[in-house]
Design a protein around this motif. Structure first.
Motif, PDB file in Angstrom:
ATOM      1  N   ARG A  47       0.820  -1.221   0.000  1.00 45.98           N
ATOM      2  CA  ARG A  47       0.000   0.000   0.000  1.00 45.98           C
ATOM      3  C   ARG A  47       0.854   1.271   0.000  1.00 45.98           C
ATOM      4  O   ARG A  47       0.597   2.213   0.755  1.00 45.98           O
ATOM      5  N   GLY A  48       1.884   1.248  -0.810  1.00 43.77           N
ATOM      6  CA  GLY A  48       2.717   2.424  -0.979  1.00 43.77           C
ATOM      7  C   GLY A  48       3.800   2.613   0.064  1.00 43.77           C
ATOM      8  O   GLY A  48       4.615   3.512  -0.053  1.00 43.77           O
ATOM      9  N   ALA A  49       3.804   1.783   1.093  1.00 41.63           N
ATOM     10  CA  ALA A  49       4.827   1.911   2.138  1.00 41.63           C
ATOM     11  C   ALA A  49       5.838   0.773   2.011  1.00 41.63           C
ATOM     12  O   ALA A  49       5.483  -0.347   1.655  1.00 41.63           O
ATOM     13  N   GLU A  50       7.095   1.068   2.301  1.00 38.62           N
ATOM     14  CA  GLU A  50       8.137   0.052   2.263  1.00 38.62           C
ATOM     15  C   GLU A  50       8.273  -0.610   3.628  1.00 38.62           C
ATOM     16  O   GLU A  50       8.259   0.057   4.661  1.00 38.62           O
TER      17      GLU A  50
END
Length: 112
Positions: A47-50
């Protein structure tokens, strides 16, 4: 007798199990484990986070075989678990002093 422990990639389990069955090894213990070696984990995007994934899911196989069967088992494990990429795993071979089948009391090679 020898105890062989192998840490392998989970998707290789069925292929390794089939290869061990072909050479006559019928029993094994399989455990889902997590760990890392030289690869030191990896980074995943969600969801866009690493997210830093330090422990990689693996499968640990434990089998006990006669001294004569050990080289065949190690060869089968090595051939079928190998992908040629980092993280293929490790194989450990250890001596076993005694094996006892609880149900019958058999000891040694006959208990395997």
């Amino acid at each position: 007798m020898k105890k062989i422990e192998a840490i392998i990639k989970p998707f290789k389990l069925d292929e390794v199990k089939d290869a061990l069955n072909v050479i006559g090894i019928q029993g094994m213990t399989v455990t889902e484990v997590k760990g890392f070696g030289r690869q030191k984990g990896h980074v995943e995007l969600y969801r866009g986070a690493e997210y830093d994934i330090s422990f990689i899911p693996k499968v640990k196989l434990e089998i006990v075989v006669t001294d004569e069967m050990a080289p065949k088992a190690v060869t089968a494990l090595e051939e079928k678990a190998k992908t040629g990429k980092i993280g293929d795993g490790k194989i450990f071979v250890m001596p076993i002093e005694e094996t006892i089948r609880i149900r019958t009391g058999e000891r040694g090679d006959t208990a395997i």
